[in-house]
Design a protein around this motif. Sequence first.
Motif, short mmCIF file in Angstrom:
data_model
loop_
_atom_site.label_atom_id
_atom_site.label_comp_id
_atom_site.label_asym_id
_atom_site.label_seq_id
_atom_site.Cartn_x
_atom_site.Cartn_y
_atom_site.Cartn_z
N LYS A 319 0.86 -1.29 0.21
CA LYS A 319 -0.19 -0.03 -0.10
C LYS A 319 0.86 1.29 0.18
N PRO A 320 0.55 2.28 -0.78
CA PRO A 320 1.29 3.44 -1.06
C PRO A 320 1.35 4.26 0.23
N VAL A 321 2.21 5.36 0.32
CA VAL A 321 1.95 6.44 1.62
C VAL A 321 0.99 7.22 1.06
N GLN A 322 0.03 7.55 1.96
CA GLN A 322 -1.29 8.72 1.64
C GLN A 322 -0.80 9.77 2.57
N MET A 323 -0.55 10.85 2.08
CA MET A 323 -0.55 12.11 2.74
C MET A 323 -1.41 13.18 2.60
N HIS A 324 -1.61 13.98 3.33
CA HIS A 324 -2.53 15.30 3.11
C HIS A 324 -1.77 16.38 2.36
N ALA A 325 -2.32 16.94 1.45
CA ALA A 325 -1.76 18.09 0.65
C ALA A 325 -2.87 19.20 0.46
N VAL A 326 -2.65 20.45 0.10
CA VAL A 326 -3.26 21.63 -0.02
C VAL A 326 -3.24 21.59 -1.52
N LEU A 327 -4.43 21.52 -2.34
CA LEU A 327 -4.53 21.71 -3.67
C LEU A 327 -4.43 23.16 -4.06
N SER A 328 -3.43 23.13 -5.10
CA SER A 328 -2.72 24.66 -5.52
C SER A 328 -3.74 25.22 -6.61
N ARG A 329 -4.59 24.50 -7.27
CA ARG A 329 -5.90 25.06 -8.18
C ARG A 329 -6.77 23.99 -8.27
N ALA A 330 -8.12 24.53 -8.73
CA ALA A 330 -9.23 23.35 -8.89
C ALA A 330 -9.15 22.39 -9.74
N VAL A 331 -9.34 21.45 -9.43
CA VAL A 331 -9.67 20.12 -10.47
C VAL A 331 -10.90 19.84 -10.55
N VAL A 332 -11.70 19.60 -11.60
CA VAL A 332 -13.12 19.35 -11.88
C VAL A 332 -12.89 17.89 -12.54
N SER A 333 -13.74 17.23 -12.18
CA SER A 333 -14.05 15.59 -12.73
C SER A 333 -15.37 15.44 -12.84
N GLY A 334 -15.58 14.50 -13.83
CA GLY A 334 -17.06 13.74 -14.03
C GLY A 334 -17.47 13.10 -12.93
N LEU A 335 -18.81 12.60 -13.08
CA LEU A 335 -19.53 12.02 -11.84
C LEU A 335 -19.09 10.32 -12.38
N LYS A 336 -19.04 9.97 -13.38
CA LYS A 336 -19.19 8.62 -13.71
C LYS A 336 -17.99 7.69 -13.45
N TYR A 337 -16.68 8.51 -13.14
CA TYR A 337 -15.63 7.67 -13.21
C TYR A 337 -14.63 8.16 -11.75
N ARG A 338 -13.81 7.14 -11.42
CA ARG A 338 -12.95 7.46 -10.43
C ARG A 338 -11.69 7.92 -11.33
N GLU A 339 -11.25 9.08 -10.86
CA GLU A 339 -10.37 9.85 -11.67
C GLU A 339 -8.79 9.78 -10.88
N PHE A 340 -7.69 9.42 -11.67
CA PHE A 340 -6.34 9.45 -11.36
C PHE A 340 -5.63 10.87 -12.07
N VAL A 341 -5.30 11.77 -10.93
CA VAL A 341 -4.98 12.92 -11.45
C VAL A 341 -3.52 12.94 -10.95
N ARG A 342 -2.47 13.13 -11.82
CA ARG A 342 -1.02 13.24 -11.51
C ARG A 342 -0.50 14.63 -11.09
N VAL A 343 0.16 14.49 -9.84
CA VAL A 343 0.52 16.04 -9.34
C VAL A 343 1.86 16.06 -8.80
N ARG A 344 2.16 17.29 -8.83
CA ARG A 344 3.89 17.64 -8.29
C ARG A 344 3.44 18.03 -7.08
N LEU A 345 4.52 17.64 -6.09
CA LEU A 345 4.53 17.92 -4.74
C LEU A 345 5.46 18.74 -4.28
N GLY A 346 5.35 19.64 -3.28
CA GLY A 346 6.24 20.39 -2.58
C GLY A 346 6.08 20.96 -1.40
N TYR A 347 6.86 21.38 -0.30
CA TYR A 347 6.43 22.08 0.90
C TYR A 347 6.75 23.52 0.78
N VAL A 348 5.62 24.19 1.10
CA VAL A 348 5.72 25.66 1.23
C VAL A 348 5.59 26.02 2.65
#
Length: 635
Positions: A319-348
């Motif tokens: 099982k992968p590491v799950q971490m809480h993060a703050v989303l830098s911009r909005a992400v819109v998704s359709g209701l029909k699917y589970r969507e996998f969105v690639r993200v870059r991560l960094g500490y501010v």
Amino acid sequence: MGFQYLTNVDLEQARGEYCRILLANGMGQKTEWIKAAHSCGRITSQAVYARICAPHYYASAMDGIAVKASDTFKATETTPVHLQPHQYIVVDTGDPLPENCDAVIMIEDVVQEEEGVRLYASAAPWQHIRQIGEDICAGEMILPSYQKITPAAIGAMIAGGVQMVQVLARPVVGIIPTGDEIVPPTADPAPGDILEFNGSIFSAMLKEWGANPKIYPIVPDDFEKIRAMIELALEECDMVLLNAGSSAGREDYSCQVIQKLGEVLYHGIAIKPGKPAILGYRGEKPVLGVPGYPVSGIIVIEQILKPLIDCWNHRIEEKPVQMHAVLSRAVVSGLKYREFVRVRLGYVGERLVASPLSRGSGVISSFMKADGILEIAQGTEGYEAGSQVEVRLLRPEQELRHTLVAIGSHDPLLDELADLIHRENPDIFMSSSHVGSMGGIMAARRGENHIAGIHLLNETDGEYNTAFVKKYFPRGGVRLVECVGRTQGLMVAPGNPHHIRGIEDLTQSGLRYVNRQKGSGTRILIDYLCKKQGIDTTQIYGYDREEFTHTSVAAQIMSGSGDAGMGIYSAAHLYHLDFLPVCMEQYDLLIPDYAWDTPMVRQLLKILKSEAFRERLLALGGYEIGEPGRVRQRF
């Protein structure tokens, strides 16, 4: 009417059903024998047992002189003993112990004389000598089933005389690229040519997961040619990946071909990217139709194929590491699917910030750059900027191993339990330390173990274990769980050459005894029996010679360095020794309350009650089987 996928099934449902069907059809039952020296990284298909002891001879543990201990017994600081040259032999560390010697004296404690040596301290029998089986005893389990073989395990197997080891065969996964526009990799593609690099990506991923990829030539969009190539791959491989042709194009034949050759469980999964995936199979062999876009293909084989390979290898998916993060911009998704969105991560500052990358299914660079994946659940419209979201790191950091720690009295059944537990649940392991019953009780008092095997005789009433648990846990907090009754007795050489009839014969001249360590239940038993019969244990030669397991005692007797030792029947049976029964004792498991509800202990209790455990006990011999797993008493 436009094209419609046959299904839009939930990912977990599809994945679980697919794996269950394939396992029921016999997937993942192939094994092979390979040289132990070449087995690093492979998975054992059955428990591996030592064929010889390690060391297999008595070896000097020090540089010095080998002597007969009795020749030194009178040596003191004021009355040294002088040994003549014929009474000792100079040895180096690792040298075989010379005949008629049973001790080694360090060279630092030896004073050289013109004729011989002078000693100022006596030597105890078997001091500074590596015992046969000190590291590994013949017949002991080296590795359980479905265990990944490490470099150290290779050394242990070779030391234990194991030349060949049976392992799970790595699944061969055939990769079939299709499409008229697909061309082999080149530095100068023509307009409209699509370089075939999915096969290389998938091959690298498969190798990391423990599979052997086999890439087939590119097949044009032709029904019969695709069918013929899949037929060939099904003959030569254990799993087949059909790349592209799973969508709604006019020449997308994948689903039709798979239906022609076998069965289609689902065509269409509620994930994005990757929704056109086809979950097909013929018999025990999966035929997975994968979208041509690389990101879609990667998501599908990660979510569908990798779990199949884990099932094949009897491994639990990490099982992968799950971490809480703050989303830098909005992400819109359709209701029909589970969507996998690639993200870059960094500490501010102290906040972990997730920045979404391009979501195109064909943008392979987004996967290369991604530090994590944001999963948007089916039925969710997306997340606003500034939302706190949970992201999955692409490089897991946490360890998922769960180890059941057993510290206490030794019994070979613990190895069998460990093997059965791991076979039943590959995510659970068991680590056993043999420190004796009292050592197990003390470890539980300190909160250092999950279970302790104990068999402590109360001399007052002849009962086992209860009085000791009450004494050392006056405030309770533990349970005494029934394991087995087991036969304790004297293990002697085949044919009983010393004509031993019982404890009273252990003091006879020339007999060498092999004992267990102080604090072990077996040592307490022999001490009690000697006291009961009025036997002076100082008159038993070797009574202070201590071994830490029943099998180690048996190994010394089998090798000829000892003539008798107290132990359990299963150890004597393993080494083909004669056995003189003394008593039937109760071997219980002490389980502290803090460990009771752990997954490891729950799995242990399940296995204790299983028919498979009962069968292994019967094969070992010498056990009385009542109700293993029953709580005898709670304190």
